[in-house]
Scaffold this motif. Sequence first.
Motif, PDB file in Angstrom:
ATOM      1  N   THR A  27       7.407  16.263  -0.042  1.00  0.00           N
ATOM      2  CA  THR A  27       7.763  15.335  -0.832  1.00  0.00           C
ATOM      3  C   THR A  27       8.271  14.750  -0.891  1.00  0.00           C
ATOM      4  O   THR A  27       7.602  14.178  -1.602  1.00  0.00           O
ATOM      5  CB  THR A  27       9.177  16.668  -1.752  1.00  0.00           C
ATOM      6  OG1 THR A  27       8.673  18.286  -1.869  1.00  0.00           O
ATOM      7  CG2 THR A  27       9.336  16.259  -2.892  1.00  0.00           C
ATOM      8  N   SER A  28       8.597  14.462   0.356  1.00  0.00           N
ATOM      9  CA  SER A  28       8.945  13.187   0.511  1.00  0.00           C
ATOM     10  C   SER A  28       7.322  12.248   0.491  1.00  0.00           C
ATOM     11  O   SER A  28       7.964  10.702   0.339  1.00  0.00           O
ATOM     12  CB  SER A  28       9.775  13.163   1.667  1.00  0.00           C
ATOM     13  OG  SER A  28      11.246  13.428   1.750  1.00  0.00           O
ATOM     14  N   LEU A  29       6.839  12.583   1.579  1.00  0.00           N
ATOM     15  CA  LEU A  29       5.828  12.117   2.008  1.00  0.00           C
ATOM     16  C   LEU A  29       5.032  11.543   0.603  1.00  0.00           C
ATOM     17  O   LEU A  29       3.961  10.462  -0.024  1.00  0.00           O
ATOM     18  CB  LEU A  29       4.552  13.054   3.016  1.00  0.00           C
ATOM     19  CG  LEU A  29       4.850  12.667   4.327  1.00  0.00           C
ATOM     20  CD1 LEU A  29       4.323  13.860   5.287  1.00  0.00           C
ATOM     21  CD2 LEU A  29       4.981  11.466   5.126  1.00  0.00           C
ATOM     22  N   CYS A  30       4.580  12.671  -0.162  1.00  0.00           N
ATOM     23  CA  CYS A  30       3.953  12.339  -1.827  1.00  0.00           C
ATOM     24  C   CYS A  30       4.624  11.710  -2.555  1.00  0.00           C
ATOM     25  O   CYS A  30       4.102  10.723  -3.091  1.00  0.00           O
ATOM     26  CB  CYS A  30       3.697  13.996  -2.480  1.00  0.00           C
ATOM     27  SG  CYS A  30       2.760  15.224  -1.563  1.00  0.00           S
ATOM     28  N   THR A  31       5.771  11.041  -2.181  1.00  0.00           N
ATOM     29  CA  THR A  31       6.735  10.032  -3.444  1.00  0.00           C
ATOM     30  C   THR A  31       5.731   8.459  -2.739  1.00  0.00           C
ATOM     31  O   THR A  31       5.781   8.020  -3.951  1.00  0.00           O
ATOM     32  CB  THR A  31       7.737   9.915  -3.027  1.00  0.00           C
ATOM     33  OG1 THR A  31       8.436   9.387  -1.728  1.00  0.00           O
ATOM     34  CG2 THR A  31       8.479  11.355  -3.730  1.00  0.00           C
ATOM     35  N   ARG A  32       5.186   8.243  -1.921  1.00  0.00           N
ATOM     36  CA  ARG A  32       4.872   7.407  -1.300  1.00  0.00           C
ATOM     37  C   ARG A  32       5.372   6.197  -1.039  1.00  0.00           C
ATOM     38  O   ARG A  32       5.438   4.900  -1.026  1.00  0.00           O
ATOM     39  CB  ARG A  32       3.916   6.774  -1.947  1.00  0.00           C
ATOM     40  CG  ARG A  32       2.190   7.224  -1.708  1.00  0.00           C
ATOM     41  CD  ARG A  32       1.198   6.854  -3.006  1.00  0.00           C
ATOM     42  NE  ARG A  32       0.524   7.572  -1.927  1.00  0.00           N
ATOM     43  CZ  ARG A  32      -1.159   7.317  -2.235  1.00  0.00           C
ATOM     44  NH1 ARG A  32      -0.954   6.043  -1.655  1.00  0.00           N
ATOM     45  NH2 ARG A  32      -2.111   7.758  -1.757  1.00  0.00           N
ATOM     46  N   HIS A  33       7.320   6.754  -0.848  1.00  0.00           N
ATOM     47  CA  HIS A  33       8.533   5.749  -0.675  1.00  0.00           C
ATOM     48  C   HIS A  33       8.583   5.350   0.532  1.00  0.00           C
ATOM     49  O   HIS A  33       8.186   6.649   1.691  1.00  0.00           O
ATOM     50  CB  HIS A  33       9.714   6.030  -0.754  1.00  0.00           C
ATOM     51  CG  HIS A  33       9.736   6.086  -3.182  1.00  0.00           C
ATOM     52  ND1 HIS A  33       8.685   6.411  -3.414  1.00  0.00           N
ATOM     53  CD2 HIS A  33      10.955   5.480  -3.334  1.00  0.00           C
ATOM     54  CE1 HIS A  33       9.230   6.399  -4.690  1.00  0.00           C
ATOM     55  NE2 HIS A  33      10.689   5.413  -4.828  1.00  0.00           N
ATOM     56  N   VAL A  91      14.607   4.445  -0.310  1.00  0.00           N
ATOM     57  CA  VAL A  91      14.378   4.801   0.875  1.00  0.00           C
ATOM     58  C   VAL A  91      14.163   6.290   1.368  1.00  0.00           C
ATOM     59  O   VAL A  91      15.844   6.317   0.971  1.00  0.00           O
ATOM     60  CB  VAL A  91      14.772   4.011   2.227  1.00  0.00           C
ATOM     61  CG1 VAL A  91      14.641   4.362   3.818  1.00  0.00           C
ATOM     62  CG2 VAL A  91      14.629   2.782   1.858  1.00  0.00           C
ATOM     63  N   LEU A  92      14.029   7.095   1.849  1.00  0.00           N
ATOM     64  CA  LEU A  92      14.073   8.125   1.720  1.00  0.00           C
ATOM     65  C   LEU A  92      14.676   8.675   3.152  1.00  0.00           C
ATOM     66  O   LEU A  92      13.383   7.947   4.143  1.00  0.00           O
ATOM     67  CB  LEU A  92      12.835   9.278   1.300  1.00  0.00           C
ATOM     68  CG  LEU A  92      12.575   8.670   0.000  1.00  0.00           C
ATOM     69  CD1 LEU A  92      11.158   9.903  -0.263  1.00  0.00           C
ATOM     70  CD2 LEU A  92      13.692   9.252  -0.700  1.00  0.00           C
ATOM     71  N   ILE A  93      15.634   9.081   3.397  1.00  0.00           N
ATOM     72  CA  ILE A  93      15.906   9.332   4.926  1.00  0.00           C
ATOM     73  C   ILE A  93      16.123  10.834   5.261  1.00  0.00           C
ATOM     74  O   ILE A  93      16.341  11.584   4.427  1.00  0.00           O
ATOM     75  CB  ILE A  93      17.117   8.733   5.147  1.00  0.00           C
ATOM     76  CG1 ILE A  93      17.446   7.215   5.120  1.00  0.00           C
ATOM     77  CG2 ILE A  93      17.774   8.850   6.687  1.00  0.00           C
ATOM     78  CD1 ILE A  93      18.516   6.367   5.151  1.00  0.00           C
ATOM     79  N   THR A  94      15.091  11.062   6.441  1.00  0.00           N
ATOM     80  CA  THR A  94      15.249  12.219   6.702  1.00  0.00           C
ATOM     81  C   THR A  94      16.195  12.979   8.153  1.00  0.00           C
ATOM     82  O   THR A  94      15.782  12.144   9.032  1.00  0.00           O
ATOM     83  CB  THR A  94      14.283  13.067   6.767  1.00  0.00           C
ATOM     84  OG1 THR A  94      13.087  13.188   5.603  1.00  0.00           O
ATOM     85  CG2 THR A  94      14.081  14.434   7.093  1.00  0.00           C
ATOM     86  N   LEU A  95      16.898  13.829   8.203  1.00  0.00           N
ATOM     87  CA  LEU A  95      17.843  14.077   9.310  1.00  0.00           C
ATOM     88  C   LEU A  95      17.001  15.121   9.401  1.00  0.00           C
ATOM     89  O   LEU A  95      17.422  16.959   9.094  1.00  0.00           O
ATOM     90  CB  LEU A  95      18.968  13.732   9.543  1.00  0.00           C
ATOM     91  CG  LEU A  95      19.783  12.501   8.960  1.00  0.00           C
ATOM     92  CD1 LEU A  95      21.081  12.292   8.743  1.00  0.00           C
ATOM     93  CD2 LEU A  95      19.745  11.288   9.796  1.00  0.00           C
ATOM     94  N   LEU A  96      17.330  15.053  11.204  1.00  0.00           N
ATOM     95  CA  LEU A  96      17.192  16.579  11.558  1.00  0.00           C
ATOM     96  C   LEU A  96      17.901  16.751  13.354  1.00  0.00           C
ATOM     97  O   LEU A  96      17.616  15.429  14.112  1.00  0.00           O
ATOM     98  CB  LEU A  96      16.033  16.849  11.496  1.00  0.00           C
ATOM     99  CG  LEU A  96      15.595  18.204  12.089  1.00  0.00           C
ATOM    100  CD1 LEU A  96      15.827  19.310  11.199  1.00  0.00           C
ATOM    101  CD2 LEU A  96      14.056  18.682  13.018  1.00  0.00           C
ATOM    102  N   ALA A 151       2.925   7.015   8.239  1.00  0.00           N
ATOM    103  CA  ALA A 151       3.506   7.483   6.891  1.00  0.00           C
ATOM    104  C   ALA A 151       5.419   6.796   6.866  1.00  0.00           C
ATOM    105  O   ALA A 151       5.706   7.211   5.470  1.00  0.00           O
ATOM    106  CB  ALA A 151       3.491   9.120   6.551  1.00  0.00           C
ATOM    107  N   GLY A 152       5.619   5.947   7.810  1.00  0.00           N
ATOM    108  CA  GLY A 152       6.673   5.626   8.045  1.00  0.00           C
ATOM    109  C   GLY A 152       7.749   5.998   9.090  1.00  0.00           C
ATOM    110  O   GLY A 152       6.697   5.290  10.580  1.00  0.00           O
TER     111      GLY A 152
END
Length: 86
Positions: free
Chosen positions: A27-33, A7-12, A54-55
């Motif tokens: 980059t995260s979008l390209c991984t399809r995770h 799982v890819l978690i992005t914080l802002l 996308a998530g």
Amino acid sequence: MLAGADVLITLLETDAGVFAMPSKLLTSLCTRHPLLLVVPKENLASRIVRERKAGLTCLPSDSKGFMLKIHLILKELQISLNRYLA
């Protein structure tokens, strides 16, 4: 490095603004995770992820929502893994 993640978690931060873009988002979008963005709702990154389906997204101040969405992602990963192993 991202390819090994489940799982890819992005914080802002809340005060990052409408147009701030997390550097790893594309980059995260390209991984399809599975992707979970913890960003303000009006942020451009949040809109992109929601519009493209996308998530998942949640607000930085919503800890219960964060836990719920992590649970949903992990549950879906387990279902996918069970299908793969069957």
